[in-house]
Design a protein around this motif. Sequence first.
Motif, mmCIF file in Angstrom:
data_model
loop_
_atom_site.group_PDB
_atom_site.id
_atom_site.type_symbol
_atom_site.label_atom_id
_atom_site.label_comp_id
_atom_site.label_asym_id
_atom_site.label_seq_id
_atom_site.Cartn_x
_atom_site.Cartn_y
_atom_site.Cartn_z
ATOM 1 N N GLU A 110 0.822 -1.210 0.000
ATOM 2 C CA GLU A 110 0.000 0.000 0.000
ATOM 3 C C GLU A 110 0.858 1.262 0.000
ATOM 4 O O GLU A 110 0.438 2.304 -0.495
ATOM 5 N N LEU A 111 2.059 1.151 0.567
ATOM 6 C CA LEU A 111 2.986 2.281 0.613
ATOM 7 C C LEU A 111 4.318 1.850 0.021
ATOM 8 O O LEU A 111 4.979 0.966 0.554
ATOM 9 N N LEU A 127 2.048 9.224 3.344
ATOM 10 C CA LEU A 127 2.916 9.016 4.503
ATOM 11 C C LEU A 127 2.153 9.138 5.813
ATOM 12 O O LEU A 127 2.444 8.422 6.783
ATOM 13 N N THR A 128 1.178 10.020 5.855
ATOM 14 C CA THR A 128 0.438 10.207 7.107
ATOM 15 C C THR A 128 -0.598 9.107 7.341
ATOM 16 O O THR A 128 -1.283 9.124 8.365
ATOM 17 N N ILE A 133 2.890 9.079 12.217
ATOM 18 C CA ILE A 133 3.551 9.998 11.280
ATOM 19 C C ILE A 133 2.542 11.086 10.912
ATOM 20 O O ILE A 133 1.591 10.841 10.169
ATOM 21 N N GLY A 134 2.735 12.268 11.466
ATOM 22 C CA GLY A 134 1.875 13.401 11.157
ATOM 23 C C GLY A 134 2.418 14.210 10.001
ATOM 24 O O GLY A 134 3.417 13.838 9.378
ATOM 25 N N ARG A 135 1.772 15.325 9.728
ATOM 26 C CA ARG A 135 2.170 16.138 8.585
ATOM 27 C C ARG A 135 3.619 16.615 8.711
ATOM 28 O O ARG A 135 4.378 16.563 7.746
ATOM 29 N N TRP A 136 4.003 17.061 9.917
ATOM 30 C CA TRP A 136 5.365 17.577 10.076
ATOM 31 C C TRP A 136 6.389 16.486 9.782
ATOM 32 O O TRP A 136 7.369 16.717 9.061
ATOM 33 N N TYR A 141 10.497 14.163 6.214
ATOM 34 C CA TYR A 141 10.975 13.032 5.420
ATOM 35 C C TYR A 141 11.163 13.439 3.965
ATOM 36 O O TYR A 141 12.211 13.170 3.350
ATOM 37 N N LEU A 142 10.170 14.094 3.390
ATOM 38 C CA LEU A 142 10.252 14.484 1.982
ATOM 39 C C LEU A 142 11.367 15.493 1.757
ATOM 40 O O LEU A 142 12.040 15.479 0.715
#
Length: 205
Positions: A110-111, A127-128, A133-136, A141-142
Amino acid sequence: MVRTAQSLHEDLDALSCREEAFARVIDTHGRPEPRCSEPGATTLLRTIVGQQVSVAAARSMWNKLEAAFGSPPDLALLLKASDEDMRAAGMSRQKAGYIRSLAELILSGELDLDRLPADDEEAIALLTRIKGIGRWSAEIYLLFAEGREDVWPAGDLAVQIEIGRLLGFEDKPSEKKLRELAESWRPHRGAAAVLAWHSYNSSVL
């Protein structure tokens, strides 16, 4: 990309032409060095392990995780591990749940961290889906694992404080305000974040 000195400096040059405050930071503190993380599951695992603990504690916990599940930790083993196994490796029940979420999403297909969408918002949305794993965390990571040029972690407290200070705000701008302010810095907002951290760390030394 903000993973190489050349690409980062090119972005900083473009930003300095648009925002005098950025040019002053470079004149005062010099240019920041690129910050890089390895792309892939291990970096996200480290993010989960390191949440809400000190650097020393995170290092100790990571060493226990590797001792129990391999170096780097084997996702299949992590997915099958019981809470007792995880606890013996230093992981709380909550962190164990987050780790299993990451392992399950990757192992199920899936990821795919090797093929995240080129669109930053779509990549963040994927990713979230990982618990913990939140937005920050996704933005960081990106920015550092993939070197994406225009990722803008506007929810980062140090970025808010420093951009507010550099632009003469009485109080730190909100995340919403910071996103509005940074629209004119596209597509170099990742470099703006790196420069803000550089200025913040240099100012507090």
